[in-house]
Design a protein around this motif. Structure first.
Motif, PDB file in Angstrom:
ATOM      1  N   PHE A 149       0.748  -1.158  -0.153  1.00 21.32           N
ATOM      2  CA  PHE A 149       0.088  -0.008  -0.283  1.00 21.32           C
ATOM      3  C   PHE A 149       0.832   1.168   0.192  1.00 21.32           C
ATOM      4  O   PHE A 149       1.892   1.293   0.670  1.00 21.32           O
ATOM      5  N   SER A 150       0.390   2.056  -0.694  1.00 20.84           N
ATOM      6  CA  SER A 150       1.493   3.448  -0.894  1.00 20.84           C
ATOM      7  C   SER A 150       0.503   4.674  -1.093  1.00 20.84           C
ATOM      8  O   SER A 150      -0.654   4.462  -1.520  1.00 20.84           O
ATOM      9  N   GLY A 151       0.998   5.855  -0.823  1.00 17.41           N
ATOM     10  CA  GLY A 151       0.427   6.985  -1.146  1.00 17.41           C
ATOM     11  C   GLY A 151       1.525   8.230  -1.365  1.00 17.41           C
ATOM     12  O   GLY A 151       2.574   8.075  -1.388  1.00 17.41           O
ATOM     13  N   PRO A 152       0.980   9.556  -1.576  1.00 16.72           N
ATOM     14  CA  PRO A 152       1.723  10.474  -1.792  1.00 16.72           C
ATOM     15  C   PRO A 152       2.644  10.936  -0.866  1.00 16.72           C
ATOM     16  O   PRO A 152       3.763  11.311  -0.793  1.00 16.72           O
ATOM     17  N   ASP A 153       2.138  10.475   0.531  1.00 14.48           N
ATOM     18  CA  ASP A 153       3.052  10.794   1.370  1.00 14.48           C
ATOM     19  C   ASP A 153       2.574   9.616   2.642  1.00 14.48           C
ATOM     20  O   ASP A 153       1.910   8.663   2.478  1.00 14.48           O
ATOM     21  N   ALA A 154       3.339   9.734   3.873  1.00 15.12           N
ATOM     22  CA  ALA A 154       3.207   8.654   4.794  1.00 15.12           C
ATOM     23  C   ALA A 154       1.892   8.507   5.486  1.00 15.12           C
ATOM     24  O   ALA A 154       1.723   7.548   6.359  1.00 15.12           O
ATOM     25  N   HIS A 155       0.996   9.466   5.195  1.00 18.39           N
ATOM     26  CA  HIS A 155      -0.288   9.575   5.823  1.00 18.39           C
ATOM     27  C   HIS A 155      -1.512   9.581   4.854  1.00 18.39           C
ATOM     28  O   HIS A 155      -2.576  10.320   4.986  1.00 18.39           O
ATOM     29  N   SER A 156      -1.344   9.038   3.581  1.00 23.16           N
ATOM     30  CA  SER A 156      -2.245   9.208   2.582  1.00 23.16           C
ATOM     31  C   SER A 156      -2.338   7.795   1.955  1.00 23.16           C
ATOM     32  O   SER A 156      -1.345   7.070   1.895  1.00 23.16           O
ATOM     33  N   LEU A 157      -2.978   7.451   0.899  1.00 20.30           N
ATOM     34  CA  LEU A 157      -3.173   6.150   0.435  1.00 20.30           C
ATOM     35  C   LEU A 157      -3.764   6.265  -1.023  1.00 20.30           C
ATOM     36  O   LEU A 157      -5.000   7.051  -1.296  1.00 20.30           O
ATOM     37  N   ASN A 158      -3.265   5.769  -1.994  1.00 24.67           N
ATOM     38  CA  ASN A 158      -4.183   6.028  -3.281  1.00 24.67           C
ATOM     39  C   ASN A 158      -3.451   4.843  -4.374  1.00 24.67           C
ATOM     40  O   ASN A 158      -3.902   4.759  -5.584  1.00 24.67           O
ATOM     41  N   ARG A 159      -2.790   3.823  -3.813  1.00 23.02           N
ATOM     42  CA  ARG A 159      -2.056   2.954  -4.852  1.00 23.02           C
ATOM     43  C   ARG A 159      -1.907   1.628  -4.128  1.00 23.02           C
ATOM     44  O   ARG A 159      -1.522   1.585  -2.829  1.00 23.02           O
ATOM     45  N   ILE A 160      -2.161   0.495  -4.616  1.00 25.61           N
ATOM     46  CA  ILE A 160      -1.850  -0.804  -3.920  1.00 25.61           C
ATOM     47  C   ILE A 160      -1.250  -1.839  -5.025  1.00 25.61           C
ATOM     48  O   ILE A 160      -1.633  -1.679  -6.182  1.00 25.61           O
ATOM     49  N   LEU A 161      -0.024  -2.267  -4.876  1.00 29.76           N
ATOM     50  CA  LEU A 161       0.577  -2.955  -5.768  1.00 29.76           C
ATOM     51  C   LEU A 161       0.466  -4.462  -5.396  1.00 29.76           C
ATOM     52  O   LEU A 161       1.037  -4.948  -4.086  1.00 29.76           O
ATOM     53  N   LEU A 162      -0.171  -5.438  -6.020  1.00 32.90           N
ATOM     54  CA  LEU A 162      -0.109  -6.878  -5.703  1.00 32.90           C
ATOM     55  C   LEU A 162       0.842  -7.611  -6.620  1.00 32.90           C
ATOM     56  O   LEU A 162       0.851  -7.284  -7.867  1.00 32.90           O
ATOM     57  N   THR A 163       1.396  -8.670  -5.961  1.00 35.43           N
ATOM     58  CA  THR A 163       2.102  -9.610  -6.790  1.00 35.43           C
ATOM     59  C   THR A 163       1.296 -11.151  -6.526  1.00 35.43           C
ATOM     60  O   THR A 163       0.842 -11.405  -5.455  1.00 35.43           O
ATOM     61  N   PHE A 164       1.293 -11.883  -7.423  1.00 28.58           N
ATOM     62  CA  PHE A 164       0.923 -13.223  -7.627  1.00 28.58           C
ATOM     63  C   PHE A 164       1.955 -14.265  -7.734  1.00 28.58           C
ATOM     64  O   PHE A 164       2.856 -14.071  -8.300  1.00 28.58           O
ATOM     65  N   ASP A 165       1.648 -15.572  -7.382  1.00 29.41           N
ATOM     66  CA  ASP A 165       2.679 -16.599  -7.547  1.00 29.41           C
ATOM     67  C   ASP A 165       2.191 -17.403  -8.974  1.00 29.41           C
ATOM     68  O   ASP A 165       2.929 -18.090  -9.434  1.00 29.41           O
ATOM     69  N   GLN A 166       1.035 -16.925  -9.689  1.00 31.90           N
ATOM     70  CA  GLN A 166       0.786 -17.482 -10.841  1.00 31.90           C
ATOM     71  C   GLN A 166       0.288 -16.487 -11.789  1.00 31.90           C
ATOM     72  O   GLN A 166      -0.119 -15.358 -11.138  1.00 31.90           O
TER      73      GLN A 166
END
Length: 823
Positions: free
Chosen positions: A525-542
């Motif tokens: 989970f990430s965002g423009p700064d340490a106290h916000s959220l606008n993106r999630i990056l998922l990785t899969f095994d398949q």
């Protein structure tokens, strides 16, 4: 401080006395072969068979005369016209089949394969092996086992999988183990290899092959130690050579300087290596390793002793521990390196120790890069925090950590566990297995649980040789049997289930599943700064089918339980997925959910996944930089934060948000207003990317040295932040970032200082650093104090001088940014 020595993870008090009953096999008859080429036997199936006779069906009902030496007509099997048992004396089944199949009077000839109900072996101690089949014997609970019997209906063979046993060695001559000991194919002397036949047709010379008559005699191998079979001691015996140094065809295979495999450090390493004594004889002088070896790979259904999880497997014997059960980190690291170099797909590590080791972490990381699964015992301290290296499982996805249960399904005595670190359980109490000298004994501990899991992983990999290590692990972990005692104490909450892992009874009664269940590996989970959220990056095994990525199959809810609209950007290989959405700043938990409507490229449903992430309101005394600021290509700059009040520092954390493609290129320092400078991050993370809300905290559990990029979470920095304790935080702080490699670009999105002030007694009028103490500051806002950023770009000479000024005396720096690491 002296590094703690690794120990095999077992409770010495639970070790039962070893029985010394030695079961001898009938001696094989030596045969002198003619110099003309002998007929090559037709390969036999790997299933066990009766070696005393073969089944031959003649074209006429009355059997003709038999003129094959060593074969005589036995009883007629009247139900099938012309079918007879043909008894063998001094003639192997493989050779007999070759002779009869070449006879025009014969319709068919085959081995008389052994048949047992539901895969149950005929090994005499099998009834005591509750871990394989628990019927409630000795007061246990029926069904608390690994479902081995049902699994063996699918396969009992892992013959094409090399499994290294890093332990106290193995009794490689044991009657229940010798056929499954690995042979280093590249080290077999060419003068002998040219005369040997792959009897079983599996692509390599095994001890099963060497025990066929066709592979015995001059120029091949003989029973040098006289124990009635061909085992490791025979090939490890010295070769007899003439005055010119030529092979006479007599004796074993070992000769001075034999490093045909290119591994000059380990000559004549036919079955493994002894790192405790630095020789080619990894024989067990403790007992622990042989017990582990039998659990994993004792030959099954041979009428002798016990059955292993794998009836056929290649056991690579690596002795890293001495007779006292102790080793060093150096020996263990060397053992791991040997196993990787010599093709082990899985390593069994039934040992543990309490302290972290950078060297060991790096060795396991290298094993992961080679695609090796590292199965490890959780340890025996009755601790919810497992020992090392099991404790690294959260950082290295090739580690499978195992705890132990007893015959009633209870957590084993003193067994370590971990809800987020130990993957699963397996039987580990009173486990009967092989012992040095041909005997059998019982041990207790997570050491014994580990080879059950290793054996199942090997069966799955042998069944699916094209799978990656991630796929094999995912299949085994997604098919465990739930166990109440493991709920909340292991990641899966269950015990390994060999039958389910092999697909027994699934897919309409077939023996295979189309593929392993796909899983989410990571969610960042990430965002423009340490106290916000606008993106999630998922990785899969398949690889995920992009056509199944719909709003109906995903959900993201804010702290008020309102749904957030997502947009999807899958990677071209289907292994990564970016979820983007409007910036969220409301404090509280955001919950992501994925359901089984998402499928991989083979149509297998994704395992349900849910993960919560907390957006934290900016606390008082948190100061954040302005940004973002580009990181100069192979350059240096600093960003500043101005702390505008007097704050005597009790503790200080640093929060980083950096987008950079290869974190291992970066050096990051923090400089206080008084000039005190400490190293935060020293080229960590290799080719991994990004610092995502990375908190550098002196009280964090894991050091940044042992973490993997992307760095998300809390980590101890390279140098203790307590260096700043007691100082006044007022003034300009500088975060220095050095890009040591050309050709890559990145951005410092933001960084923050989180300062916990020291409580100053009202009677104490002395201020920090000699200044008058100020009254406690009151912050009426949860918003960060933002200071201007000074992006200062330095010349090459200035960079060089600055780096050297930061290095303690004696620290090397040679200018090769791609290889040097400051530790």
């Amino acid at each position: 401080m002296t590094q703690p020595k690794p120990q095999p993870s077992r409770d010495a008090r639970s070790r039962r006395p070893k029985t010394q009953t030695i079961l001898h096999l009938e001696a094989l008859e030596d045969r002198t072969l003619l110099s003309v080429a002998a007929p090559v036997p037709i390969p036999l199936a790997s299933a066990p068979y009766d070696s005393s006779h073969v089944l031959v069906r003649f074209r006429t009902e009355a059997a003709p005369a038999i003129h094959i030496h060593g074969a005589s007509l036995g009883q007629s099997l009247d139900l099938v016209s012309g079918l007879y048992e043909v008894n063998l004396t001094g003639l192997s089944v493989a050779n007999a089949l070759t002779e009869f199949r070449a006879d025009p009077r014969v319709l068919s000839a085959e081995a008389d394969y052994l048949v047992s109900a539901a895969g149950t072996p005929n090994d005499p101690y099998f009834g005591s092996q509750y871990g394989l089949q628990n019927t409630g014997q000795s007061g246990g609970v029926a069904g608390v086992d690994i479902r081995a019997v049902q699994a063996w209906d699918v396969t009992s063979s892992a013959s094409k999988v090399i499994v290294s046993l890093i332990d106290t060695g193995v009794d490689y001559n044991h009657q229940d183990l010798y056929q499954n000991i690995w042979i280093n194919q590249a080290e077999i002397p060419k003068s002998r290899l040219k005369n040997l036949v792959d009897v079983f047709g599996d692509g390599y010379i095994s001890f099963r092959d060497l025990n066929a008559t066709i592979n015995q005699g001059a120029g091949k191998i003989t029973d040098v130690n006289g124990d009635g079979r061909i085992d490791a001691a025979d090939i490890l015996a010295p070769m007899i050579r003439d005055a010119q140094g030529n092979d006479t065809g007599q004796g074993g295979w070992a000769y001075v300087g034999n490093t045909q495999d290119g591994d000059t450090a380990h000559p004549n390493d036919f079955v493994g290596w002894n790192f405790a004594s630095n020789n080619n004889q990894p024989f067990d002088d403790n007992g622990h390793g042989t017990n582990v070896a039998g659990i994993l790979g004792a030959t099954g259904n041979n009428g002798v002793g016990v059955a292993g999880v794998d009836w056929q497997v290649q056991l690579q014997a690596i002795k890293a521990f001495g007779s006292n059960g102790f080793s060093t980190i150096g020996n263990v690291v060397a053992a791991i390196g040997y196993s990787v170099k010599h093709g082990a797909k899985i390593s069994n590590n039934s040992w543990a120790y309490r302290a972290p080791s950078y060297s060991l972490f790096t060795a396991i990381t290298s094993a992961r890069a080679a695609g090796q699964i590292f199965v490890v015992a959780a340890g025996n301290n009755n601790n919810p925090d497992p020992d090392y290296p099991a404790n690294y499982s959260g950082q290295l996805d090739n580690i499978v950590a195992v705890t132990a249960v007893d015959r009633s399904g209870n957590l084993g005595p003193n067994a370590n566990y971990g809800a987020n670190s130990v993957a699963l359980g397996a039987p580990g109490v009173d486990i009967v297995s092989t012992a040095p000298g041909g005997g059998y004994s019982s041990y207790t501990g997570t050491s014994q649980a580990t080879p059950f899991v290793t054996g199942v992983l090997a069966l799955v990999w042998n069944q699916h040789p094209d799978w990656t290590y991630k796929q094999v692990i995912a299949q085994v972990l997604s098919t465990t049997t739930p166990l109440a005692s493991l709920n909340g104490k292991t990641i899966t909450g269950g015990i390994v289930n060999a039958a389910a892992a092999l697909g027994a009874g699934s897919n309409g009664g077939g023996h295979h599943v189309p593929g392993p269940t796909p899983h989410v590996l990571t969610a960042v989970f990430s965002g423009p700064d340490a106290h916000s959220l606008n993106r999630i990056l998922l990785t899969f095994d398949q690889a995920i089918d992009p056509n199944t990525l719909t709003q109906a199959n995903f959900s993201l809810f804010n702290p008020s339980n309102q749904s957030i609209f997502l947009s999807f950007t899958p990677s071209s290989d289907g292994l990564r997925l970016e979820l983007d959405f409007p910036v969220q700043t409301a404090p509280g938990n955001y919950t992501l959910g994925l359901n089984a409507g998402v499928h991989d490229a083979n149509g297998d449903a994704l395992a349900p996944f849910s993960r919560a992430f907390a957006v934290v309101a900016l606390p008082s005394n948190t100061f954040t930089s302005a940004g973002p600021t580009p990181i100069p290509n192979q350059g240096t700059f600093f960003s500043t934060i101005n702390v505008d009040r007097d704050l005597p520092i009790a503790s200080l954390n640093v929060v980083l948000n950096i987008a950079y493609p290869a974190d291992g290129d970066l050096l990051i320092h923090l400089q206080a207003p008084d000039g005190t400078d400490i190293l935060l991050v020293n080229q960590r993370g290799g080719s991994g990317s990004n610092f995502v809300n990375t908190v550098l905290d002196g009280n964090a559990r894991t050091s940044i040295r042992f973490a993997s990029a992307p760095f998300a979470g809390s980590f101890q920095p390279e140098t203790p932040l307590s260096t700043f304790a007691g100082k006044n935080a007022r003034g300009v702080w500088k975060l220095w970032v050095v890009d040591l490699r050309t050709g890559r670009a990145g951005v410092l999105n933001s960084w923050s200082l989180v300062i916990t002030p020291r409580v100053v007694s009202p009677s104490n009028t002395a201020g920090v650093s000699g200044e008058k103490a100020a009254p406690p500051a009151v912050n009426h806002s949860n918003q960060a104090r933002v200071a201007a950023v000074d992006a200062v770009f330095l010349s090459e000479k200035a960079i060089h001088d600055w780096r050297n000024s930061l290095l303690p005396t004696g620290w090397p720096f040679h200018g090769d940014h791609s290889t040097d690491r400051w530790l």
